[in-house]
Design an enzyme around this catalytic site. Structure first.
Site, PDB file in Angstrom:
ATOM      1  N   ASP A 162       0.861  -1.174   0.000  1.00 36.98           N
ATOM      2  CA  ASP A 162       0.000   0.000   0.000  1.00 36.98           C
ATOM      3  C   ASP A 162       0.910   1.242   0.000  1.00 36.98           C
ATOM      4  OD1 ASP A 162      -2.292   1.661   0.353  1.00 36.98           O
ATOM      5  OD2 ASP A 162      -1.892   1.697   2.509  1.00 36.98           O
ATOM      6  N   TYR A 163       0.330   2.427  -0.241  1.00 32.91           N
ATOM      7  CA  TYR A 163       1.154   3.636  -0.300  1.00 32.91           C
ATOM      8  C   TYR A 163       1.035   4.445   0.994  1.00 32.91           C
ATOM      9  CZ  TYR A 163       3.460   7.774  -2.191  1.00 32.91           C
ATOM     10  OH  TYR A 163       4.335   8.815  -2.402  1.00 32.91           O
ATOM     11  N   ASP A 164      -0.072   5.159   1.164  1.00 30.77           N
ATOM     12  CA  ASP A 164      -0.228   6.044   2.325  1.00 30.77           C
ATOM     13  C   ASP A 164      -0.323   5.233   3.611  1.00 30.77           C
ATOM     14  OD1 ASP A 164      -0.719   8.905   1.187  1.00 30.77           O
ATOM     15  OD2 ASP A 164      -1.943   7.580  -0.058  1.00 30.77           O
ATOM     16  N   ASP A 346      -2.139  -0.728   5.829  1.00 31.83           N
ATOM     17  CA  ASP A 346      -2.421  -0.124   7.130  1.00 31.83           C
ATOM     18  C   ASP A 346      -3.892   0.121   7.395  1.00 31.83           C
ATOM     19  OD1 ASP A 346      -2.602   2.068   5.224  1.00 31.83           O
ATOM     20  OD2 ASP A 346      -2.614   3.396   6.969  1.00 31.83           O
TER      21      ASP A 346
END
Length: 436
Positions: A162-164, A346
């Site tokens: 995932d990124y953020d 997250d």
């Protein structure tokens, strides 16, 4: 007149006395009454059926004369419409059906492939409900996992990030979540290894991903939770939800505007396949507005709308039902057939990805390392956790070092103890760069 009297019925005791059991001698005497002459009588009766009776039947059949067949034939010929169907009529019909409609252009594979993927994923989703499996509740730190040995032995590896909140810290302004150059360097090293395939799977739109992590051409990119995908080493995006009716977005945005007006620091983000209400900066004192918006949206949307309402970290999102990270993770696992999977995220949207890889993929679960960022205490499909994004970057550095040296022990730390799967220490300044 002579008076007649009825004979009185016998007493019950007399009836019982009259019913006596038959002896074997009585039964034998009755059987002897069936004399042979009875069989002779039956034989004589059969002889009454004379041969001439059969002749009589034959004569009756012969009464159906040939002329009767002629009469039937004449009756059939009286049905005149049947005689009107001439061979030339078939030719006329054929001539009328010889019209050929103009041929339509055959769509190219680039257009058809996303449609095929879309329907495969829809079928997969029906076969595997998203929340049918129990979520594990006991999560261990990733340093306790034997990840280096599994990574070193695997001949094909799939890494999904995932990124953020996973590769970068969560920041007040999402536009400021920009990876530092040292992180890009480590991702590039990881993706360049011939055994590795690395994908960024994010809820971000494709324009942001193309500009930021997309600068590493060897990375695969998934935008809007799976609505768009770009394969490693390519520049073209595949639109997975092309052709789907998106008229529901107007109704969703209309409802969200009321909540944005009530909480001025919140924001509405309309993407190609979803609409999101962000309220991180609104500093809400409770989650009642988010719960209220979710309920109102569910009441506004009809059962025919192909969408679902989800709550995430400080967001309420309406997205297509068949577009989620779980479906795209299953697709990638089928395509690459990895022997090792590392998947980190997250948020609640990443749970679909964790569950899909653990329970609905062709990869043995002991080779799947699902990692939740942070220790929330909530039930999760992740089996391992890292405290924060710097720990994930440290784990990536650990893996690239393993590729470079072949050392699956992790070396030793400064105190002389074996490092194992403990992440390499990374300065936090490597995570975020200044937005120029």
């Amino acid at each position: 007149m002579k008076q007649e009297y009825m004979t009185p019925p016998p007493e019950t005791s007399n009836i019982a006395e009259d019913i006596k059991p038959k002896t074997h001698e009585d039964v034998k005497a009755e059987l002897e009454d069936n004399k042979p002459q009875d069989h002779e009588n039956i034989k004589a009766w059969k002889e009454d059926i004379k041969p001439q009776d059969h002749e009589d039947v034959k004569a009756e059949i012969e009464d159906i004369k040939p002329q009767d067949h002629e009469n039937i034939k004449a009756w059939i010929e009286d049905i005149k419409p049947l005689g009107d169907i001439k061979p030339k009529d078939h030719e006329d019909v054929k001539a009328k059906t010889d019209y050929k409609a103009p041929s339509l252009p055959i769509p190219s594979p680039e257009i058809m492939e996303p449609r095929r993927v879309l329907w495969e994923d829809r079928i997969d989703q029906q076969a595997a409900p998203v929340f049918s499996d129990p979520a594990p509740t006991f999560v261990q730190p990733l340093k306790n996992a034997n990840i280096l040995v599994a990574y070193g032995l695997a001949r094909q590896r799939l890494l999904l990030f995932d990124y953020d909140g996973t590769l970068t810290d969560i920041v007040p302004n999402p536009r400021d979540a920009l990876l530092g150059e040292p992180v890009f360097d480590e991702l590039r090293k990881l993706a360049l290894h011939p055994k590795n395939t690395v994908w960024i799977i994010s809820g971000r739109d494709r324009y942001f991903l193309e500009k930021e992590p997309g600068r590493v051409a060897e990375l695969g990119l998934i935008a809007e939770h799976g609505a768009f995908m770009r394969y490693p080493g390519t520049t073209e995006w595949q639109d997975i939800c092309g052709g789907v009716d998106m008229s529901w977005q107007d109704r969703v945005e209309s409802v969200m505007r009321g909540y944005k007006a009530a909480h001025p620091l919140s924001a509405i983000e309309r993407k190609s396949a979803s609409v999101v209400w962000h309220y991180r900066n609104a500093k809400l004192t409770s989650d009642l507005p988010a719960k209220g918006l979710k309920t109102e949206l569910e009441n506004t949307l009809g059962s025919n709308d192909p969408v679902e309402v989800k709550r995430g970290k400080c967001i309420v999102e309406v997205r297509l039902k068949f577009i989620n990270k779980g479906q795209i993770a299953s697709k990638l696992a089928r395509e690459y057939e990895p022997k090792f999977v590392l998947c980190a995220g997250d948020d609640v949207t990443d749970e679909d990805m964790f569950k899909s890889l653990l329970y609905h993929s062709n990869v043995p679960s002991k080779h799947v390392f699902t990692v939740m960022m942070g220790r929330s205490g909530s039930a999760t499909y992740a089996r391992w956790y890292l405290d924060e994004p710097v720990d994930l970057i440290g784990s990536i550095i650990m893996l690239t070092k393993c590729d470079r040296t072949g050392d699956t022990t992790g070396g030793t730390m400064k105190n002389g103890k074996p490092r194992g799967s403990s992440p390499t220490a990374v300065p936090r300044s490597h995570l975020i760069r200044e937005n120029s």
